[in-house]
Design an enzyme around this catalytic site. Sequence first.
Site, PDB file in Angstrom:
ATOM      1  N   GLY A   1      29.209   3.239  31.757  1.00 13.50           N
ATOM      2  CA  GLY A   1      28.494   3.529  30.602  1.00 13.50           C
ATOM      3  C   GLY A   1      26.906   2.892  31.231  1.00 13.50           C
TER       4      GLY A   1
ATOM      5  N   ARG B   1      31.665   9.384  34.432  1.00 13.84           N
ATOM      6  CA  ARG B   1      33.389   8.437  34.992  1.00 13.84           C
ATOM      7  C   ARG B   1      33.542   9.445  35.344  1.00 13.84           C
ATOM      8  NH1 ARG B   1      32.497   4.205  31.072  1.00 13.84           N
ATOM      9  NH2 ARG B   1      31.467   4.803  28.439  1.00 13.84           N
TER      10      ARG B   1
ATOM     11  N   ASP C   1      34.296  -2.941  35.181  1.00 17.59           N
ATOM     12  CA  ASP C   1      35.355  -3.142  36.101  1.00 17.59           C
ATOM     13  C   ASP C   1      35.716  -1.451  36.652  1.00 17.59           C
ATOM     14  OD1 ASP C   1      35.563  -5.635  36.070  1.00 17.59           O
ATOM     15  OD2 ASP C   1      37.115  -5.427  33.390  1.00 17.59           O
TER      16      ASP C   1
ATOM     17  N   THR D   1      27.051  -3.685  32.884  1.00 18.07           N
ATOM     18  CA  THR D   1      27.657  -2.843  31.605  1.00 18.07           C
ATOM     19  C   THR D   1      27.116  -3.416  30.394  1.00 18.07           C
ATOM     20  OG1 THR D   1      30.158  -2.939  29.599  1.00 18.07           O
ATOM     21  CG2 THR D   1      29.773  -3.808  31.927  1.00 18.07           C
TER      22      THR D   1
ATOM     23  N   ASP E   1      28.872  -3.988  27.747  1.00 23.11           N
ATOM     24  CA  ASP E   1      30.112  -4.783  26.593  1.00 23.11           C
ATOM     25  C   ASP E   1      30.222  -6.056  26.886  1.00 23.11           C
ATOM     26  OD1 ASP E   1      30.653  -2.084  25.753  1.00 23.11           O
ATOM     27  OD2 ASP E   1      32.264  -1.711  27.457  1.00 23.11           O
TER      28      ASP E   1
ATOM     29  N   ASP F   1      31.812  -7.381  29.457  1.00 18.64           N
ATOM     30  CA  ASP F   1      33.609  -7.734  29.522  1.00 18.64           C
ATOM     31  C   ASP F   1      34.246  -8.152  30.897  1.00 18.64           C
ATOM     32  OD1 ASP F   1      32.916  -4.939  30.699  1.00 18.64           O
ATOM     33  OD2 ASP F   1      34.473  -4.328  29.676  1.00 18.64           O
TER      34      ASP F   1
ATOM     35  N   ARG G   1      34.029  -2.314  23.312  1.00 20.67           N
ATOM     36  CA  ARG G   1      35.168  -2.073  23.862  1.00 20.67           C
ATOM     37  C   ARG G   1      36.218  -2.685  23.724  1.00 20.67           C
ATOM     38  NH1 ARG G   1      36.202   3.041  27.561  1.00 20.67           N
ATOM     39  NH2 ARG G   1      33.805   2.730  27.785  1.00 20.67           N
TER      40      ARG G   1
END
Length: 319
Positions: free
Chosen positions: A11, A72, A103, A125, A127, A129, A171
């Site tokens: 993303g 992706r 990741d 990202t 996110d 994360d 996510r």
Amino acid sequence: MKRIGVLTSGGDAPGMNAAIRAIVRTAMYNKVEVFGIKRGYTGLLEQDIEPMNIYSVADIIHRGGTILRSSRSEYFKTEAGQKKGVKILNDYNIESLIVIGGDGSFKGAQALSNRGVNTIGIPGTIDNDIGCTDYSIGFDTALNTALDAIGKIRDTTSSHNRVNVVEVMGRDCGDIALFAGLAGGAESIIVPEQEYNLDIICEKLLKGKDRGKLHSIIILSEGAGSFDDLCKGIEERTGVVTRGTNLGYIQRGGSPSSFDRILASRMGNMAVNLLIEGQSSRVTCIRDNKYIDMGINEALEIEKKFDVEAYKISDILSI
Ligand code: F6P
């Protein structure tokens, strides 16, 4: 080291362009050539590769998205895909690769480095994360975009004495929800990392209403449950008109914040310097306000920590 490649994968995130700019300019400063690989690993496999120069990165520091575009790639997860990727990099004499992404993108970089390509990962990202770094490029901008939207939703929610459920991205990571909720004064924040009880949330909403509160904002992180069920469940339990707003992709766009531009510029510069020093299989990170790098294997093993304290504080402050 004479030639490096750079790609953005997964993303997109605001600030990726600032990182690309820093990579190209740091490389040029050190007389290293840079090749831009378009559309992530998909573009690598399709040889969508072009040399970059000072003009390629002019006037992009403030732009959202990624000039290299992104994708992706399922095929790149396979051995055949990775072997093909290595061969193409060899054909172009690209001995080192900088991967900007999350990741999943780092796993691709790890696979390439196991096959002899020098790789550096830069966390990008919205996110946030990625366990090895306190912040990933794009998170701060997405957070501010969400916060701006929450402020606007709060205005109309107050005018109509309603509840509004605002779904944000992330996510499986609740960081956007947590910090947008804390900064936006949300009544409740629902994240994948914490269990919640809808009855308790609704009791709190009704207590607030009795006290004269004009609005209630509930932030739902996309990985924490169904948006429609939540809106329905709240309306059924409280009898208060409940609307929902899914912020969606606006969180991925827009001009990067100063924080993201600085983070991206520092990390892009660092990535090239690491390659020049002869390092490989590293990830750039910011931890406790310090820029550091760590091995990609170790980085991928670090679990992302949820800020339970911030979550508790947001609950206390939203009484
Ligand atoms: O990883 C960034 C992200 O925007 C997530 O928050 C979201 O779950 C996902 O990407 C959406 O992916 P896509 O662009 O494939 O719809």
